[in-house]
Design an enzyme around this catalytic site. Structure first.
Site, PDB file in Angstrom:
ATOM      1  CB  SER A   6      -0.899   0.020   1.236  1.00  0.00           C
ATOM      2  OG  SER A   6      -1.415   1.335   1.414  1.00  0.00           O
ATOM      3  CG  HIS A  29      -3.574  -1.621  -1.803  1.00  0.00           C
ATOM      4  ND1 HIS A  29      -4.608  -2.477  -2.137  1.00  0.00           N
ATOM      5  CD2 HIS A  29      -4.033  -0.849  -0.795  1.00  0.00           C
ATOM      6  CE1 HIS A  29      -5.660  -2.228  -1.344  1.00  0.00           C
ATOM      7  NE2 HIS A  29      -5.337  -1.239  -0.529  1.00  0.00           N
ATOM      8  CG  ASP A  31      -5.163   2.223   0.676  1.00  0.00           C
ATOM      9  OD1 ASP A  31      -6.045   1.364   0.526  1.00  0.00           O
ATOM     10  OD2 ASP A  31      -4.041   1.976   1.167  1.00  0.00           O
ATOM     11  CG  MET A  33      -8.792   6.651   2.090  1.00  0.00           C
ATOM     12  SD  MET A  33      -8.146   6.650   3.770  1.00  0.00           S
ATOM     13  CE  MET A  33      -7.074   5.208   3.712  1.00  0.00           C
ATOM     14  CG  HIS A  62      -9.032  -0.412  -0.794  1.00  0.00           C
ATOM     15  ND1 HIS A  62      -8.491  -0.547   0.465  1.00  0.00           N
ATOM     16  CD2 HIS A  62     -10.381  -0.550  -0.634  1.00  0.00           C
ATOM     17  CE1 HIS A  62      -9.453  -0.757   1.344  1.00  0.00           C
ATOM     18  NE2 HIS A  62     -10.606  -0.755   0.710  1.00  0.00           N
ATOM     19  CG  MET A  64     -11.440   2.524   1.683  1.00  0.00           C
ATOM     20  SD  MET A  64      -9.904   2.579   2.624  1.00  0.00           S
ATOM     21  CE  MET A  64      -8.742   2.785   1.275  1.00  0.00           C
ATOM     22  CG  MET A 133     -11.564  -3.612   4.646  1.00  0.00           C
ATOM     23  SD  MET A 133     -10.071  -3.037   3.809  1.00  0.00           S
ATOM     24  CE  MET A 133      -9.259  -2.065   5.088  1.00  0.00           C
ATOM     25  CG  ASP A 171      -5.980  -3.201   2.826  1.00  0.00           C
ATOM     26  OD1 ASP A 171      -4.933  -2.894   3.429  1.00  0.00           O
ATOM     27  OD2 ASP A 171      -6.652  -2.395   2.157  1.00  0.00           O
TER      28      ASP A 171
HETATM   29  C1  DX5 Z   1      -6.528   1.187   5.330  1.00  0.00           C
HETATM   30  C2  DX5 Z   1      -5.975   0.899   3.957  1.00  0.00           C
HETATM   31  C3  DX5 Z   1      -4.815  -0.020   3.951  1.00  0.00           C
HETATM   32  C4  DX5 Z   1      -3.613   0.479   4.709  1.00  0.00           C
HETATM   33  C5  DX5 Z   1      -2.687  -0.653   4.991  1.00  0.00           C
HETATM   34  O1  DX5 Z   1      -7.730   1.845   5.217  1.00  0.00           O
HETATM   35  O2  DX5 Z   1      -6.970   0.326   3.151  1.00  0.00           O
HETATM   36  O3  DX5 Z   1      -4.469  -0.364   2.607  1.00  0.00           O
HETATM   37  O4  DX5 Z   1      -2.927   1.480   4.038  1.00  0.00           O
HETATM   38  O5  DX5 Z   1      -1.624  -0.166   5.744  1.00  0.00           O
HETATM   39  P1  DX5 Z   1      -0.933  -1.042   6.877  1.00  0.00           P
HETATM   40  O6  DX5 Z   1      -0.337  -2.219   6.210  1.00  0.00           O
HETATM   41  O7  DX5 Z   1       0.070  -0.118   7.436  1.00  0.00           O
HETATM   42  O8  DX5 Z   1      -2.002  -1.423   7.866  1.00  0.00           O
HETATM   43 ZN    ZN Z   2      -6.347  -0.554   1.203  1.00  0.00          ZN
END
Ligand code: DX5
Ligand code: ZN
Length: 227
Positions: A6, A29, A31, A33, A62, A64, A133, A171
């Protein structure tokens, strides 16, 4: 066994060189948001488009975000090879998945820790990946929720029943100490942020995680002579 680091945990001032640190990974990956679906804001379409141009490995987005029915297809168009939406936010998940596939992306469905799989299991044949998750979505660096392993097991059984090639991704909080439990439960795609980008040599962390996952996969335990 695939590793998807990520980039949330990388240096955002140097995205290109950070991606090059993980060029031995299977995916990057990303993220996304929106400060609505989760209480954090990261990056959006223009950045994903730019990353797709320079990334040495395919992007695993991903999302969110609220209203994935509207936004997710644009991430496929922006160049993401895999696009995962949250079932809690989707209105028409089956047609969204079809739409993503028609744009040439793999379609993934993510479940928050409090969301049960059973009500959505009938969607699996139309999907390429299910993301379980193992933290509350929103932030990197949180503690791994071992209580999600029963859902990973349930997902593995459900996808095996479906046939086809549906991946089970985990994840959140995945590291050298937690990846074994995920692999044993049946996950085959592992997202790791801090465990990879926090390592001095990120590529070595990727190799180590992949090796640990392979060693603990149920297939390997059942057929120890297979690679
Ligand atoms: C959380 C994200 C993850 C996160 C994982 O909402 O979806 O992808 O970045 O990071 P670590 O491995 O540090 O938990
Ligand atoms: Zn993620």
């Amino acid at each position: 066994m695939q590793i998807s680091p990520s980039i949330l945990a990388c240096d955002f001032a140097n995205l290109e060189s950070e991606l090059n640190r993980i060029d031995n990974a299977d995916w990057a990956h990303v993220d996304v948001m929106d400060a609505h679906f989760v209480p954090n804001l990261t990056l959006g379409l223009p950045v994903v488009e730019a990353l797709a141009r320079i990334s040495p490995i395919p992007l695993d987005c991903h999302l969110m975000i609220d209203d994935p029915d509207r936004w997710a297809p644009m991430y496929a168009e922006a160049g993401a090879s895999s696009v995962t939406f949250h079932i809690e936010a989707a209105c028409e998940p089956a047609s969204l998945a079809r739409n993503l596939r028609s744009l040439g992306a793999r379609a993934g469905m993510a479940l928050k820790p409090g969301t049960a799989l059973a009500p959505y299991a009938d969607l699996l044949p139309g999907l390429d990946m299910i993301l379980i998750m193992t933290v509350e979505p929103g932030f990197g660096g949180q503690s791994f929720m071992a209580d999600q392993m029963s859902k990973v097991r349930e997902a593995r059984e459900a996808v095996d029943k479906c046939g086809g090639e549906i991946w089970v991704q985990v994840d959140g909080g995945v590291s050298a100490t937690t990846i074994e439990a995920c692999a044993e439960a049946g996950a085959d795609v592992f997202v790791a942020g801090s465990a990879v980008f926090g390592a001095e040599v990120a590529a070595s962390a990727v190799d180590q995680l992949r090796e640990l996952a392979a060693r603990h996969s149920p297939a390997r335990v059942r057929f120890p002579h297979r690679a």
